[in-house]
Design a protein around this motif. Structure first.
Motif, PDB file in Angstrom:
ATOM      1  N   LEU A 115       0.827  -1.204   0.000  1.00  0.00           N
ATOM      2  CA  LEU A 115       0.000   0.000   0.000  1.00  0.00           C
ATOM      3  C   LEU A 115       0.860   1.252   0.000  1.00  0.00           C
ATOM      4  CD1 LEU A 115      -2.694   1.460   0.120  1.00  0.00           C
ATOM      5  CD2 LEU A 115      -2.686   1.162   2.612  1.00  0.00           C
ATOM      6  N   ASP A 116       1.961   1.250   0.738  1.00  0.00           N
ATOM      7  CA  ASP A 116       2.859   2.405   0.753  1.00  0.00           C
ATOM      8  C   ASP A 116       3.368   2.726  -0.651  1.00  0.00           C
ATOM      9  OD1 ASP A 116       2.668   3.030   3.408  1.00  0.00           O
ATOM     10  OD2 ASP A 116       4.545   2.052   3.994  1.00  0.00           O
ATOM     11  N   LYS A 117       3.750   1.698  -1.400  1.00  0.00           N
ATOM     12  CA  LYS A 117       4.243   1.902  -2.756  1.00  0.00           C
ATOM     13  C   LYS A 117       3.117   2.369  -3.676  1.00  0.00           C
ATOM     14  CE  LYS A 117       8.495   0.491  -1.995  1.00  0.00           C
ATOM     15  NZ  LYS A 117       9.650   1.415  -2.074  1.00  0.00           N
ATOM     16  N   ILE A 118       1.920   1.840  -3.468  1.00  0.00           N
ATOM     17  CA  ILE A 118       0.760   2.281  -4.245  1.00  0.00           C
ATOM     18  C   ILE A 118       0.509   3.763  -4.008  1.00  0.00           C
ATOM     19  CG2 ILE A 118      -1.752   2.054  -4.493  1.00  0.00           C
ATOM     20  CD1 ILE A 118      -1.393  -0.938  -3.819  1.00  0.00           C
ATOM     21  N   GLN A 119       0.596   4.177  -2.756  1.00  0.00           N
ATOM     22  CA  GLN A 119       0.406   5.593  -2.414  1.00  0.00           C
ATOM     23  C   GLN A 119       1.503   6.450  -3.034  1.00  0.00           C
ATOM     24  OE1 GLN A 119       0.307   5.062   1.865  1.00  0.00           O
ATOM     25  NE2 GLN A 119      -1.913   5.391   1.943  1.00  0.00           N
ATOM     26  N   ASP A 120       2.737   5.958  -3.012  1.00  0.00           N
ATOM     27  CA  ASP A 120       3.849   6.703  -3.609  1.00  0.00           C
ATOM     28  C   ASP A 120       3.606   6.936  -5.098  1.00  0.00           C
ATOM     29  OD1 ASP A 120       5.062   6.664  -1.165  1.00  0.00           O
ATOM     30  OD2 ASP A 120       6.708   5.322  -1.727  1.00  0.00           O
ATOM     31  N   LEU A 121       3.251   5.874  -5.814  1.00  0.00           N
ATOM     32  CA  LEU A 121       3.033   6.004  -7.251  1.00  0.00           C
ATOM     33  C   LEU A 121       1.838   6.899  -7.556  1.00  0.00           C
ATOM     34  CD1 LEU A 121       3.740   2.395  -8.585  1.00  0.00           C
ATOM     35  CD2 LEU A 121       5.171   4.432  -8.795  1.00  0.00           C
ATOM     36  N   PRO A 155      -5.815 -11.254 -16.263  1.00  0.00           N
ATOM     37  CA  PRO A 155      -5.883 -11.880 -14.939  1.00  0.00           C
ATOM     38  C   PRO A 155      -4.676 -12.742 -14.578  1.00  0.00           C
ATOM     39  CG  PRO A 155      -7.338 -12.987 -16.486  1.00  0.00           C
ATOM     40  CD  PRO A 155      -6.858 -11.753 -17.169  1.00  0.00           C
ATOM     41  N   LYS A 156      -3.839 -13.071 -15.552  1.00  0.00           N
ATOM     42  CA  LYS A 156      -2.677 -13.905 -15.260  1.00  0.00           C
ATOM     43  C   LYS A 156      -1.417 -13.082 -14.982  1.00  0.00           C
ATOM     44  CE  LYS A 156      -4.298 -17.898 -17.932  1.00  0.00           C
ATOM     45  NZ  LYS A 156      -3.967 -18.852 -19.029  1.00  0.00           N
ATOM     46  N   ILE A 157      -1.543 -11.756 -15.066  1.00  0.00           N
ATOM     47  CA  ILE A 157      -0.367 -10.902 -14.869  1.00  0.00           C
ATOM     48  C   ILE A 157      -0.268 -10.400 -13.433  1.00  0.00           C
ATOM     49  CG2 ILE A 157       0.689  -8.694 -15.500  1.00  0.00           C
ATOM     50  CD1 ILE A 157      -0.123  -9.190 -18.350  1.00  0.00           C
ATOM     51  N   LEU A 158      -1.363  -9.885 -12.898  1.00  0.00           N
ATOM     52  CA  LEU A 158      -1.314  -9.359 -11.532  1.00  0.00           C
ATOM     53  C   LEU A 158      -2.664  -9.535 -10.855  1.00  0.00           C
ATOM     54  CD1 LEU A 158      -2.977  -6.460 -11.643  1.00  0.00           C
ATOM     55  CD2 LEU A 158      -0.828  -5.584 -12.528  1.00  0.00           C
ATOM     56  N   HIS A 159      -2.630  -9.378  -9.529  1.00  0.00           N
ATOM     57  CA  HIS A 159      -3.865  -9.487  -8.752  1.00  0.00           C
ATOM     58  C   HIS A 159      -3.852  -8.445  -7.640  1.00  0.00           C
ATOM     59  CE1 HIS A 159      -7.285 -11.034  -6.563  1.00  0.00           C
ATOM     60  NE2 HIS A 159      -6.527 -11.258  -5.495  1.00  0.00           N
ATOM     61  N   TYR A 160      -4.913  -7.671  -7.574  1.00  0.00           N
ATOM     62  CA  TYR A 160      -5.083  -6.707  -6.487  1.00  0.00           C
ATOM     63  C   TYR A 160      -5.917  -7.337  -5.386  1.00  0.00           C
ATOM     64  CZ  TYR A 160      -6.952  -2.867  -3.740  1.00  0.00           C
ATOM     65  OH  TYR A 160      -7.314  -2.062  -2.699  1.00  0.00           O
ATOM     66  N   SER A 161      -5.465  -7.202  -4.152  1.00  0.00           N
ATOM     67  CA  SER A 161      -6.220  -7.767  -3.032  1.00  0.00           C
ATOM     68  C   SER A 161      -6.394  -6.739  -1.926  1.00  0.00           C
ATOM     69  CB  SER A 161      -5.513  -9.008  -2.472  1.00  0.00           C
ATOM     70  OG  SER A 161      -4.254  -8.669  -1.917  1.00  0.00           O
ATOM     71  N   ASP A 162      -7.482  -6.867  -1.226  1.00  0.00           N
ATOM     72  CA  ASP A 162      -7.793  -6.012  -0.077  1.00  0.00           C
ATOM     73  C   ASP A 162      -8.392  -6.913   0.997  1.00  0.00           C
ATOM     74  OD1 ASP A 162      -8.614  -4.192   1.781  1.00  0.00           O
ATOM     75  OD2 ASP A 162      -9.775  -2.941   0.412  1.00  0.00           O
ATOM     76  N   ASN A 163      -7.509  -7.482   1.799  1.00  0.00           N
ATOM     77  CA  ASN A 163      -7.927  -8.404   2.850  1.00  0.00           C
ATOM     78  C   ASN A 163      -7.847  -7.728   4.206  1.00  0.00           C
ATOM     79  OD1 ASN A 163      -8.282 -10.593   1.045  1.00  0.00           O
ATOM     80  ND2 ASN A 163      -6.073 -10.984   1.066  1.00  0.00           N
ATOM     81  N   ASN A 203      -2.690  -4.696  -1.385  1.00  0.00           N
ATOM     82  CA  ASN A 203      -1.447  -4.851  -2.122  1.00  0.00           C
ATOM     83  C   ASN A 203      -1.714  -5.380  -3.525  1.00  0.00           C
ATOM     84  OD1 ASN A 203      -1.390  -7.798  -2.118  1.00  0.00           O
ATOM     85  ND2 ASN A 203      -0.841  -7.653   0.053  1.00  0.00           N
ATOM     86  N   ILE A 204      -0.689  -5.329  -4.343  1.00  0.00           N
ATOM     87  CA  ILE A 204      -0.758  -5.844  -5.704  1.00  0.00           C
ATOM     88  C   ILE A 204       0.280  -6.947  -5.826  1.00  0.00           C
ATOM     89  CG2 ILE A 204      -0.431  -5.319  -8.153  1.00  0.00           C
ATOM     90  CD1 ILE A 204      -1.209  -2.376  -7.398  1.00  0.00           C
ATOM     91  N   GLN A 205      -0.145  -8.102  -6.271  1.00  0.00           N
ATOM     92  CA  GLN A 205       0.741  -9.248  -6.426  1.00  0.00           C
ATOM     93  C   GLN A 205       0.943  -9.536  -7.906  1.00  0.00           C
ATOM     94  OE1 GLN A 205       1.846 -10.827  -3.543  1.00  0.00           O
ATOM     95  NE2 GLN A 205       3.274 -12.096  -4.694  1.00  0.00           N
ATOM     96  N   PHE A 206       2.203  -9.594  -8.323  1.00  0.00           N
ATOM     97  CA  PHE A 206       2.501  -9.961  -9.707  1.00  0.00           C
ATOM     98  C   PHE A 206       2.563 -11.480  -9.807  1.00  0.00           C
ATOM     99  CE2 PHE A 206       3.713  -5.544  -9.784  1.00  0.00           C
ATOM    100  CZ  PHE A 206       3.340  -5.151 -11.054  1.00  0.00           C
TER     101      PHE A 206
END
Length: 280
Positions: free
Chosen positions: A218-224, A247-255, A260-263
């Motif tokens: 999230l910190d990196k998301i905020q930075d960008l 859908p096979k490149i990345l996944h955004y999650s909010d748990n 975060n974003i997972q590649f």
């Protein structure tokens, strides 16, 4: 914590053709320390130092050796945009300038300061830098006059002059981005960007460049979001739209509020840029 630096540009903003001029100079096996560097570059001695500084600050050289990014953009034969005419090239360079932190003020303003406030005047920004330097790690870094000059150079880099007679000042490289705006009271503010105004290839390149262990926190998301002038919600919306298509490149999650974003696969950030530039 990195040691801050507020000098090196010799009080010159980065002019639109300087990066290409400096890259070509190095590509022909010249050195900025050569006695005839002034003659070959066709500028004054202080400008030679400034060109050298801006190449480093934009992440285009390391120890005066052109980086992969420099060749990708500026090479006369294979470069994607040698004269930096495309606005997305400017966004890419803006990101790299903030990212390298060679010129500390750019990260301090576009990331750290912007998290706290959305507008400033020169004195407010100067006071903020003074406070940030008032820690043991930055001892003896702060100099009033040096920081004052650095602020002026940053503003020249991004904001067109009011005086139409100052045509030379319109040559600053990053003015077309309109990331900063100024009102009649000399108050500056960060200009919000429309999420469709920047190619997602540039955003994805930036994400790949700063991710850690295939994850963007999230910190990196905020930075960008701050660097590119988006709200966090707009940034996340862009990512989710991309995820729907790929859908096979990345996944955004909010748990439980942990975003975060997972590649999900390995991507070459320059091949990501190819998708944009090859379509032009």
């Amino acid at each position: 914590m990195n040691r801050y630096s507020f000098s090196g540009h010799e009080s010159f903003y980065c002019k639109s053709l300087w990066l290409k001029k400096g890259y070509d100079f190095l590509a022909h096996r010249n050195s900025f320390l050569d006695n005839d560097a002034v003659v070959k570059l066709g500028v004054g001695k202080n400008m030679v130092s400034s060109i050298r500084f801006w190449l480093k600050a934009f992440g285009l050289t390391l120890n005066d050796i052109p980086t992969q990014l420099a060749g990708y953009i500026l090479d006369s034969e294979n470069g994607k945009d040698p004269y930096c005419e495309d606005v997305n090239t400017l966004w890419l360079l803006h990101f790299s300038l903030v990212r390298t932190q060679v010129a500390s003020l750019y990260y301090l303003l576009f990331v750290d300061y912007q998290r706290e406030k959305k507008e400033f005047d020169k004195d407010t920004l100067q006071n903020y830098i003074r406070r940030r330097c008032n820690v043991a790690e930055q001892k003896n870094i702060y100099n009033e006059n040096t920081v004052h000059k650095d602020i002026n150079v940053l503003l020249h880099n991004y904001i067109a002059p009011d005086n139409l007679k100052s045509l030379e000042d319109f040559s600053a490289l990053l003015i077309p981005l309109n990331v900063l705006q100024r009102n009649e009271k000399e108050i500056y503010s960060f200009r919000p960007q429309d999420k469709f105004s920047i190619s997602f290839s540039v955003i994805l390149y930036a994400m790949l460049d700063i991710k850690e262990d295939n994850t963007l926190s999230l910190d990196k998301i905020q930075d960008l979001s701050s660097i590119f002038g988006f709200t966090v919600s707009d940034f996340i919306e862009m990512v989710r739209e991309f995820e729907d298509e790929h859908p096979k490149i990345l996944h955004y999650s909010d748990n439980s509020g942990i975003k975060n974003i997972q590649f999900l696969c390995q991507l070459d950030k320059f091949k990501v840029l190819d998708e944009y530039y090859n379509a032009l």
